[in-house]
Design a protein around this motif. Structure first.
Motif, PDB file in Angstrom:
ATOM      1  N   LYS A 148       0.912  -1.129  -0.069  1.00 19.70           N
ATOM      2  CA  LYS A 148       0.064  -0.027  -0.144  1.00 19.70           C
ATOM      3  C   LYS A 148       0.768   1.196   0.065  1.00 19.70           C
ATOM      4  CE  LYS A 148      -3.981   2.032   2.207  1.00 19.70           C
ATOM      5  NZ  LYS A 148      -4.935   2.028   2.920  1.00 19.70           N
ATOM      6  N   LYS A 149       2.060   1.152   0.668  1.00 19.59           N
ATOM      7  CA  LYS A 149       2.996   2.433   0.906  1.00 19.59           C
ATOM      8  C   LYS A 149       3.458   2.482  -0.687  1.00 19.59           C
ATOM      9  CE  LYS A 149       6.444   4.143   3.749  1.00 19.59           C
ATOM     10  NZ  LYS A 149       7.206   3.845   4.744  1.00 19.59           N
ATOM     11  N   THR A 150       3.889   1.588  -1.355  1.00 17.73           N
ATOM     12  CA  THR A 150       4.421   1.755  -2.549  1.00 17.73           C
ATOM     13  C   THR A 150       3.523   2.363  -3.549  1.00 17.73           C
ATOM     14  OG1 THR A 150       5.655  -0.256  -2.231  1.00 17.73           O
ATOM     15  CG2 THR A 150       5.484   0.477  -4.606  1.00 17.73           C
ATOM     16  N   THR A 151       2.307   1.899  -3.502  1.00 18.69           N
ATOM     17  CA  THR A 151       1.137   2.348  -4.407  1.00 18.69           C
ATOM     18  C   THR A 151       0.877   4.075  -4.056  1.00 18.69           C
ATOM     19  OG1 THR A 151       0.087   0.437  -4.472  1.00 18.69           O
ATOM     20  CG2 THR A 151      -1.211   2.230  -5.280  1.00 18.69           C
ATOM     21  N   ASN A 152       1.016   4.298  -2.938  1.00 23.58           N
ATOM     22  CA  ASN A 152       0.726   5.663  -2.578  1.00 23.58           C
ATOM     23  C   ASN A 152       1.849   6.646  -2.845  1.00 23.58           C
ATOM     24  OD1 ASN A 152      -1.711   5.369  -1.087  1.00 23.58           O
ATOM     25  ND2 ASN A 152      -0.842   4.930   1.083  1.00 23.58           N
ATOM     26  N   ILE A 153       3.163   6.129  -2.913  1.00 31.72           N
ATOM     27  CA  ILE A 153       4.271   6.788  -3.480  1.00 31.72           C
ATOM     28  C   ILE A 153       4.202   6.767  -4.889  1.00 31.72           C
ATOM     29  CG2 ILE A 153       6.953   6.713  -3.712  1.00 31.72           C
ATOM     30  CD1 ILE A 153       7.030   5.406  -0.974  1.00 31.72           C
ATOM     31  N   ILE A 154       3.894   5.924  -5.709  1.00 34.27           N
ATOM     32  CA  ILE A 154       3.602   6.014  -7.087  1.00 34.27           C
ATOM     33  C   ILE A 154       2.459   7.067  -7.625  1.00 34.27           C
ATOM     34  CG2 ILE A 154       3.035   4.730  -9.042  1.00 34.27           C
ATOM     35  CD1 ILE A 154       4.369   2.177  -7.844  1.00 34.27           C
ATOM     36  N   LEU A 155       1.413   6.989  -6.734  1.00 36.21           N
ATOM     37  CA  LEU A 155       0.474   7.935  -7.058  1.00 36.21           C
ATOM     38  C   LEU A 155       0.931   9.425  -6.671  1.00 36.21           C
ATOM     39  CD1 LEU A 155      -2.708   6.100  -5.702  1.00 36.21           C
ATOM     40  CD2 LEU A 155      -2.141   6.467  -8.063  1.00 36.21           C
ATOM     41  N   PHE A 156       1.549   9.722  -5.684  1.00 35.54           N
ATOM     42  CA  PHE A 156       1.976  10.717  -5.107  1.00 35.54           C
ATOM     43  C   PHE A 156       3.103  11.260  -6.302  1.00 35.54           C
ATOM     44  CE2 PHE A 156       5.225  13.375  -3.135  1.00 35.54           C
ATOM     45  CZ  PHE A 156       4.208  14.389  -2.681  1.00 35.54           C
ATOM     46  N   LEU A 157       4.033  10.562  -7.139  1.00 29.95           N
ATOM     47  CA  LEU A 157       4.695  10.852  -8.045  1.00 29.95           C
ATOM     48  C   LEU A 157       4.389  11.162  -9.249  1.00 29.95           C
ATOM     49  CD1 LEU A 157       7.709   8.246  -7.218  1.00 29.95           C
ATOM     50  CD2 LEU A 157       7.950  10.634  -6.838  1.00 29.95           C
ATOM     51  N   LEU A 158       3.083  10.546  -9.514  1.00 30.46           N
ATOM     52  CA  LEU A 158       2.500  10.725 -10.664  1.00 30.46           C
ATOM     53  C   LEU A 158       2.002  12.067 -10.748  1.00 30.46           C
ATOM     54  CD1 LEU A 158       0.929   7.181 -11.726  1.00 30.46           C
ATOM     55  CD2 LEU A 158       2.641   8.547 -13.009  1.00 30.46           C
TER      56      LEU A 158
END
Length: 171
Positions: free
Chosen positions: A2-12
């Motif tokens: 979940k943390k990785t998904t949040n980071i990817i969404l934040f970067l996008l």
């Protein structure tokens, strides 16, 4: 995960916002609006009042309102006059004449008399199609306001002895 998904969404999200903030190209989606400029076409009132005439049929260039009365069809050419057709056979109307009425856009018909706006004036007209003449039976001057430019932008300080009969686009 979940943390990785949040980071990817934040970067996008940051990349998407960055493209909006730092894009310094001109916005060509909505180019700046340029006001078109028009110039008044005027005539001396004496010439204007003698300009209405019945001419031979001519090609229709631009159309305005259309009127049908008995076996006649009238098609307005804005600010120029009316194309007159014999409409006794509606499947094949015959272009008979052109009634030149400067500054015209509208007409009404009663008892074979045409009531037409002639720029600022109201005229009553009796055309005779057999001998190609027209008689103005009545003129009421300054019945209508002065013709305005197509974009409604321009005011023209027209002298008292002149009438605006049209507007032309300045290139």
């Amino acid at each position: 995960m979940k943390k990785t998904t949040n980071i990817i969404l934040f970067l996008l999200m940051i990349i998407s916002l960055n493209s909006c903030i730092w894009d310094n190209r001109e916005d060509d989606i909505n180019p700046p609006f340029e006001q078109q400029q028009y110039q008044a076409v005027t005539m001396l009132r004496t010439d204007f009042e003698n300009s209405t005439e019945l001419l031979p049929a001519k090609l229709i260039i631009e159309t305005g309102k259309i009127y049908v009365k008995d076996d006649f069809l009238f098609i307005n050419q804005p600010n120029k006059g009316f194309h007159v057709f014999d409409n006794s056979n509606p499947s094949a109307p015959v272009n008979m004449a052109f009634l030149k009425v400067l500054g015209s856009s509208d007409l009404s018909i009663k008892n074979n008399v045409l009531y037409i706006n002639n720029a600022t004036d109201l005229i009553a007209v009796k055309p005779n199609y057999t001998n190609n003449t027209v008689e103005i039976t009545k003129r009421i001057i300054n019945t209508f306001p002065e013709l305005t430019a197509p974009n409604n932008c321009c005011y023209n300080n027209t002298p008292a002895d002149e009438v605006i009969v049209n507007w032309t686009l300045i290139e």
